[in-house]
Scaffold this motif. Sequence first.
Motif, short mmCIF file in Angstrom:
data_model
loop_
_atom_site.label_atom_id
_atom_site.label_comp_id
_atom_site.label_asym_id
_atom_site.label_seq_id
_atom_site.Cartn_x
_atom_site.Cartn_y
_atom_site.Cartn_z
N ASN A 99 0.83 -1.21 0.00
CA ASN A 99 0.00 0.00 0.00
C ASN A 99 0.86 1.26 0.00
N GLY A 100 2.02 1.19 0.64
CA GLY A 100 2.92 2.33 0.68
C GLY A 100 3.47 2.66 -0.70
N VAL A 101 3.76 1.62 -1.49
CA VAL A 101 4.22 1.83 -2.86
C VAL A 101 3.13 2.50 -3.69
N ALA A 102 1.88 2.06 -3.52
CA ALA A 102 0.76 2.64 -4.26
C ALA A 102 0.55 4.10 -3.91
N LEU A 103 0.61 4.43 -2.62
CA LEU A 103 0.40 5.81 -2.19
C LEU A 103 1.52 6.71 -2.67
N GLY A 104 2.75 6.23 -2.61
CA GLY A 104 3.88 7.01 -3.11
C GLY A 104 3.73 7.32 -4.58
N THR A 105 3.27 6.34 -5.36
CA THR A 105 3.05 6.53 -6.79
C THR A 105 1.98 7.57 -7.06
N ALA A 106 0.86 7.49 -6.34
CA ALA A 106 -0.25 8.42 -6.55
C ALA A 106 0.14 9.86 -6.27
N ILE A 107 0.79 10.08 -5.15
CA ILE A 107 1.18 11.45 -4.78
C ILE A 107 2.18 12.02 -5.78
N SER A 108 3.14 11.21 -6.19
CA SER A 108 4.19 11.70 -7.10
C SER A 108 3.63 12.11 -8.46
N GLN A 109 2.57 11.46 -8.92
CA GLN A 109 1.97 11.81 -10.21
C GLN A 109 1.42 13.24 -10.18
N TYR A 110 0.79 13.63 -9.10
CA TYR A 110 0.25 14.98 -9.00
C TYR A 110 1.36 16.03 -8.84
N VAL A 111 2.44 15.64 -8.20
CA VAL A 111 3.62 16.53 -8.14
C VAL A 111 4.13 16.77 -9.56
N GLY A 112 4.19 15.71 -10.36
CA GLY A 112 4.64 15.85 -11.74
C GLY A 112 3.73 16.72 -12.57
N LEU A 113 2.42 16.61 -12.39
CA LEU A 113 1.48 17.43 -13.15
C LEU A 113 1.65 18.91 -12.81
N ALA A 114 1.87 19.20 -11.55
CA ALA A 114 2.11 20.60 -11.15
C ALA A 114 3.37 21.14 -11.82
N ILE A 115 4.42 20.33 -11.89
CA ILE A 115 5.65 20.73 -12.56
C ILE A 115 5.40 20.99 -14.04
N ALA A 116 4.58 20.14 -14.68
CA ALA A 116 4.28 20.30 -16.11
C ALA A 116 3.61 21.64 -16.40
N PHE A 117 2.66 22.02 -15.57
CA PHE A 117 1.98 23.31 -15.76
C PHE A 117 2.95 24.47 -15.57
N ILE A 118 3.84 24.35 -14.59
CA ILE A 118 4.82 25.40 -14.34
C ILE A 118 5.77 25.55 -15.53
N LEU A 119 6.24 24.43 -16.07
CA LEU A 119 7.16 24.47 -17.20
C LEU A 119 6.47 25.02 -18.46
N PHE A 120 5.24 24.62 -18.69
CA PHE A 120 4.49 25.15 -19.83
C PHE A 120 4.35 26.66 -19.72
N ASN A 121 3.97 27.14 -18.55
CA ASN A 121 3.79 28.58 -18.35
C ASN A 121 5.10 29.34 -18.50
N ASN A 122 6.19 28.69 -18.14
CA ASN A 122 7.50 29.33 -18.21
C ASN A 122 7.95 29.61 -19.65
N ARG A 123 7.60 28.70 -20.58
CA ARG A 123 8.15 28.83 -21.94
C ARG A 123 7.10 29.03 -23.03
N TYR A 124 5.90 28.50 -22.82
CA TYR A 124 4.93 28.47 -23.92
C TYR A 124 3.66 29.29 -23.66
N ARG A 125 3.66 30.11 -22.63
CA ARG A 125 2.43 30.85 -22.32
C ARG A 125 2.04 31.82 -23.44
N ASN A 126 3.01 32.22 -24.29
CA ASN A 126 2.70 33.12 -25.40
C ASN A 126 1.83 32.44 -26.46
N LEU A 127 1.70 31.10 -26.40
CA LEU A 127 0.87 30.39 -27.37
C LEU A 127 -0.60 30.35 -26.95
N ILE A 128 -0.88 30.75 -25.72
CA ILE A 128 -2.24 30.62 -25.20
C ILE A 128 -3.24 31.40 -26.04
#
Length: 433
Positions: A182-211
């Motif tokens: 169960n600990g492996v499953a919970l670690g996986t779930a939390i880390s995915q949302y951390v990654g999604l937050a990073i993706a939005f930050i990186l997109f905004n950093n370089r590609y926000r002019n495309l919006i």
Amino acid sequence: MNRKILKLATPNIVSNITVPLLGLVDLALMGHLNSEVYIGAIALGGVIFNFIYWGFSFLRMSTSGFTAQAFGEKDHAKSINILIRALLVAGIVSALILALQTPIAWASFKVIGGSADVEALAKSYFGIRVWAAPAALSLFVFSGWFLGMQNARYPMIIAITVNVVNIILSVFFVFALDMNSNGVALGTAISQYVGLAIAFILFNNRYRNLIHFISHKAIFDIKLLVEFFKVNTDIFIRTFCIILVFTFFTSKSASMNDTILAVNSLLIQLLLFFSFFIDGFAYAGEALVGKYIGSNNTQKLRKVVKLLFYWGFGLALVFTLVYFPGVKLILKLLTSQTEVIESAQAFLPWVIVVPIASFASFIWDGIYIGATASKAMRNTLLISTFAVFAPIYYFLNPILGNHALWLGMVLFMLMRGVVQTILYKRAIIKPLQ
């Protein structure tokens, strides 16, 4: 051209290394607990998510191919609307997965099977990890889009962040909080949302002019939607065949006994480990092939295909030379279960031949994805699955047992490369002429 390939391949290899490393850490964590059922639990639970996430990995593949072609055409509006369209699809699919998680789990365990102890732990694992679906599918889209934009660095940052956070959390939950699988499953779930937050930050950093190019009309353009879903349907069927083979492999392993399940679960990680290295060059192929098709540059397209195969064969040879003397040591690092180590000895030769047998299939996948030549990919997998893997297993299983599973897997990978080689000119070169 080699410099361009390496510029795209290297970040993907670096990021991909963290993916099999995560799988190896998870197995090692379970392998050093007091029972082999924990290895089986995350293996069976992982199969379900492979089925779900691999099934919808077309979101990454089609996004990468379409975006790379738009990049080659220098059409910024088309690029950003591809991203938004794919994210909307990911959101809808995620909502369905969460809504249907109970019947999905019930049907999955009916098909896969396994001992009562393993199944009970795997159900608990599934119930935790499934809540990461929205983040996981959205990350497919962002990773494919960044790569299509010829940016391999951002997917690398996301992948490394996700997997490092996952490893840290899994170790903490398993050993500090005594949560086992169960600990492996919970670690996986939390880390995915951390990654999604990073993706939005990186997109905004370089590609926000495309919006400002985002267009409701373009996103829901009927012609583009038809093309989008046609390609995705073909890729889904192609990916479903791969899932079917790997799921069947694990299911039949579980039906033999818990020891064979543990052996095959550990050894298959070595195939996956190689795949994440070779996929670095396949991803480079996606970006560059799509770009040159978008710009209608057949000469550079042919050149990049040739060079990708040079790199692929060289990498396969290196892995074969490493696995030949080192696979026994690697196995001992993954588990302290003596019975599992001893039982694995008879099946080690299959792991050694896998790199040479499979490298072409990975390289061609990247090329075909970049070209969005989805029909040929679909047909290749249908042939490899139902004309090669299935007959080999069913005819030889009574004689060879677990060796029949491994023989089927090796020839399945080999046939994918052979068929795609035959279809290359008709599926990719001819449409450009």
